[in-house]
Design a protein around this motif. Structure first.
Motif, PDB file in Angstrom:
ATOM      1  N   ARG A  29       0.851  -1.304   0.089  1.00 41.21           N
ATOM      2  CA  ARG A  29      -0.048  -0.046  -0.079  1.00 41.21           C
ATOM      3  C   ARG A  29       0.812   1.267   0.060  1.00 41.21           C
ATOM      4  NH1 ARG A  29      -1.702   4.440   0.055  1.00 41.21           N
ATOM      5  NH2 ARG A  29      -3.881   5.163   1.182  1.00 41.21           N
ATOM      6  N   PHE A  30       1.760   1.322   0.726  1.00 43.32           N
ATOM      7  CA  PHE A  30       2.688   2.328   1.012  1.00 43.32           C
ATOM      8  C   PHE A  30       4.206   2.120   0.272  1.00 43.32           C
ATOM      9  CE2 PHE A  30      -0.250   2.405   4.294  1.00 43.32           C
ATOM     10  CZ  PHE A  30      -0.861   3.736   4.283  1.00 43.32           C
ATOM     11  N   SER A  31       4.329   1.931  -0.939  1.00 45.18           N
ATOM     12  CA  SER A  31       5.373   1.554  -1.800  1.00 45.18           C
ATOM     13  C   SER A  31       6.591   2.464  -1.701  1.00 45.18           C
ATOM     14  CB  SER A  31       5.017   1.205  -3.134  1.00 45.18           C
ATOM     15  OG  SER A  31       4.643   2.412  -3.883  1.00 45.18           O
ATOM     16  N   ARG A  32       6.597   3.670  -1.393  1.00 44.55           N
ATOM     17  CA  ARG A  32       7.646   4.863  -1.351  1.00 44.55           C
ATOM     18  C   ARG A  32       8.279   4.511   0.079  1.00 44.55           C
ATOM     19  NH1 ARG A  32       5.981  10.309  -3.182  1.00 44.55           N
ATOM     20  NH2 ARG A  32       8.352  10.529  -2.651  1.00 44.55           N
ATOM     21  N   ILE A  33       7.651   3.970   0.998  1.00 44.74           N
ATOM     22  CA  ILE A  33       8.304   3.762   2.199  1.00 44.74           C
ATOM     23  C   ILE A  33       9.098   2.353   2.300  1.00 44.74           C
ATOM     24  CG2 ILE A  33       7.690   3.011   5.040  1.00 44.74           C
ATOM     25  CD1 ILE A  33       5.315   5.058   4.373  1.00 44.74           C
ATOM     26  N   SER A  34      10.180   2.548   3.006  1.00 47.04           N
ATOM     27  CA  SER A  34      11.023   1.620   3.493  1.00 47.04           C
ATOM     28  C   SER A  34      10.497   1.014   4.757  1.00 47.04           C
ATOM     29  CB  SER A  34      12.415   1.880   3.326  1.00 47.04           C
ATOM     30  OG  SER A  34      13.248   0.756   3.801  1.00 47.04           O
ATOM     31  N   TRP A  35       9.988  -0.378   4.631  1.00 46.17           N
ATOM     32  CA  TRP A  35       9.461  -0.874   6.000  1.00 46.17           C
ATOM     33  C   TRP A  35      10.541  -1.650   6.658  1.00 46.17           C
ATOM     34  CZ3 TRP A  35       4.886   0.377   8.179  1.00 46.17           C
ATOM     35  CH2 TRP A  35       4.275   1.154   7.413  1.00 46.17           C
ATOM     36  N   GLN A  36      10.632  -1.309   7.903  1.00 47.15           N
ATOM     37  CA  GLN A  36      11.455  -2.274   8.760  1.00 47.15           C
ATOM     38  C   GLN A  36      10.765  -3.139   9.856  1.00 47.15           C
ATOM     39  OE1 GLN A  36      15.144  -2.843   9.258  1.00 47.15           O
ATOM     40  NE2 GLN A  36      14.034  -4.464   9.886  1.00 47.15           N
ATOM     41  N   PRO A  37      10.416  -4.391   9.583  1.00 44.82           N
ATOM     42  CA  PRO A  37       9.737  -5.269  10.422  1.00 44.82           C
ATOM     43  C   PRO A  37      10.585  -5.552  11.521  1.00 44.82           C
ATOM     44  CG  PRO A  37      10.308  -6.537   8.604  1.00 44.82           C
ATOM     45  CD  PRO A  37      10.781  -5.135   8.279  1.00 44.82           C
ATOM     46  N   SER A  38      10.130  -6.052  12.670  1.00 46.37           N
ATOM     47  CA  SER A  38      10.702  -6.637  13.889  1.00 46.37           C
ATOM     48  C   SER A  38       9.781  -7.465  14.880  1.00 46.37           C
ATOM     49  CB  SER A  38      11.242  -5.141  14.623  1.00 46.37           C
ATOM     50  OG  SER A  38      10.275  -4.798  15.281  1.00 46.37           O
ATOM     51  N   ASP A  39      10.540  -8.335  15.709  1.00 49.16           N
ATOM     52  CA  ASP A  39       9.778  -8.929  16.746  1.00 49.16           C
ATOM     53  C   ASP A  39      10.732  -9.583  17.583  1.00 49.16           C
ATOM     54  OD1 ASP A  39       6.716 -10.052  16.541  1.00 49.16           O
ATOM     55  OD2 ASP A  39       7.868 -11.378  17.762  1.00 49.16           O
ATOM     56  N   ALA A  40      10.273  -9.825  18.659  1.00 48.11           N
ATOM     57  CA  ALA A  40      11.203 -10.318  19.699  1.00 48.11           C
ATOM     58  C   ALA A  40      11.386 -11.966  19.724  1.00 48.11           C
ATOM     59  CB  ALA A  40      10.701 -10.061  21.272  1.00 48.11           C
ATOM     60  N   HIS A  41      10.582 -12.585  18.824  1.00 50.41           N
ATOM     61  CA  HIS A  41      10.453 -14.266  19.004  1.00 50.41           C
ATOM     62  C   HIS A  41      10.959 -14.746  17.672  1.00 50.41           C
ATOM     63  CE1 HIS A  41       8.134 -13.561  22.407  1.00 50.41           C
ATOM     64  NE2 HIS A  41       7.507 -12.528  22.129  1.00 50.41           N
ATOM     65  N   ASP A  42      11.812 -15.671  17.775  1.00 52.86           N
ATOM     66  CA  ASP A  42      12.320 -16.593  16.772  1.00 52.86           C
ATOM     67  C   ASP A  42      11.066 -16.973  15.544  1.00 52.86           C
ATOM     68  OD1 ASP A  42      15.041 -16.243  17.515  1.00 52.86           O
ATOM     69  OD2 ASP A  42      14.692 -18.301  18.533  1.00 52.86           O
ATOM     70  N   ASP A  43       9.965 -17.600  16.080  1.00 54.27           N
ATOM     71  CA  ASP A  43       9.093 -18.037  15.140  1.00 54.27           C
ATOM     72  C   ASP A  43       8.664 -17.051  14.499  1.00 54.27           C
ATOM     73  OD1 ASP A  43       7.880 -16.967  17.543  1.00 54.27           O
ATOM     74  OD2 ASP A  43       6.231 -18.438  17.584  1.00 54.27           O
ATOM     75  N   ALA A  44       8.345 -15.936  14.977  1.00 51.42           N
ATOM     76  CA  ALA A  44       7.727 -14.448  14.402  1.00 51.42           C
ATOM     77  C   ALA A  44       8.888 -14.110  13.118  1.00 51.42           C
ATOM     78  CB  ALA A  44       7.437 -13.587  15.183  1.00 51.42           C
ATOM     79  N   LEU A  45      10.052 -13.917  13.689  1.00 58.86           N
ATOM     80  CA  LEU A  45      11.025 -13.604  12.669  1.00 58.86           C
ATOM     81  C   LEU A  45      11.265 -14.448  11.333  1.00 58.86           C
ATOM     82  CD1 LEU A  45      14.078 -12.699  15.059  1.00 58.86           C
ATOM     83  CD2 LEU A  45      12.506 -10.954  14.251  1.00 58.86           C
ATOM     84  N   ALA A  46      11.152 -15.754  11.764  1.00 56.71           N
ATOM     85  CA  ALA A  46      11.015 -16.676  10.537  1.00 56.71           C
ATOM     86  C   ALA A  46       9.711 -16.626   9.684  1.00 56.71           C
ATOM     87  CB  ALA A  46      11.004 -18.191  11.185  1.00 56.71           C
ATOM     88  N   SER A  47       8.634 -16.430  10.247  1.00 54.98           N
ATOM     89  CA  SER A  47       7.326 -16.091   9.390  1.00 54.98           C
ATOM     90  C   SER A  47       7.697 -14.738   8.743  1.00 54.98           C
ATOM     91  CB  SER A  47       6.251 -15.974  10.217  1.00 54.98           C
ATOM     92  OG  SER A  47       4.968 -15.818   9.671  1.00 54.98           O
ATOM     93  N   ILE A  48       8.089 -13.552   9.421  1.00 50.13           N
ATOM     94  CA  ILE A  48       8.242 -12.368   8.623  1.00 50.13           C
ATOM     95  C   ILE A  48       9.162 -12.727   7.309  1.00 50.13           C
ATOM     96  CG2 ILE A  48       9.252 -10.124   8.856  1.00 50.13           C
ATOM     97  CD1 ILE A  48       8.776 -10.241  11.765  1.00 50.13           C
ATOM     98  N   ALA A  49      10.310 -13.564   7.605  1.00 43.40           N
ATOM     99  CA  ALA A  49      11.266 -13.767   6.283  1.00 43.40           C
ATOM    100  C   ALA A  49      10.295 -14.359   5.229  1.00 43.40           C
ATOM    101  CB  ALA A  49      12.369 -14.514   6.890  1.00 43.40           C
TER     102      ALA A  49
END
Length: 133
Positions: A29-49
């Motif tokens: 939706r906001f293609s001009r923004i560079s999005w930096q996802p984050s999380d504290a949990h390994d399973d979430a980081l794997a899912s984000i990837a």
């Protein structure tokens, strides 16, 4: 509603990105923004990837491990911080990490603090209308 508050471009940090579905939708939706996802949990980081790889968008950075409870965050710059899917499931200490004074101090220490111009009157009026309807 995000469009009223986000910068037109630049880096935006999403705290507690969870599965990564939201950051992919935001990036589309906001293609001009560079999005930096984050999380504290390994399973979430794997899912984000996985979500990021599947979407193959050029404006989603690799996820960072960020725990809102911690005072140091491994990010150099963010023009905005988004936390949509956290407070209702996070420990109270993590929620406190997002409070304006706490977040302000973290951003100041990290050199991330940047003054934003005042909100345009129409954005303020729309928000006021939503809050009072």
């Amino acid at each position: 509603m995000l469009a009223d508050w986000l910068p037109p471009s630049g880096p935006v940090l999403e705290v507690a990105s969870g599965t990564g579905e939201h950051v992919v939708a935001f990036a589309r939706r906001f293609s001009r923004i560079s999005w930096q996802p984050s999380d504290a949990h390994d399973d979430a980081l794997a899912s984000i990837a996985a979500w990021s790889a599947e979407a193959a968008l050029g404006n989603v950075r690799p996820a960072l491990r960020i725990d809102a409870v911690e005072s140091a965050w491994p990010i150099e710059r963010a023009d905005a911080v988004v936390a949509i899917n956290m407070v209702h499931i996070a420990p109270w200490a993590a929620s406190l990490g997002l409070l304006p004074t706490t977040l302000h101090e973290k951003m100041k220490r990290l050199g991330l603090l940047r003054r934003r111009p005042p909100e345009p009157p129409q954005a303020e009026a729309r928000l006021h209308g939503r809050l009072h309807s």
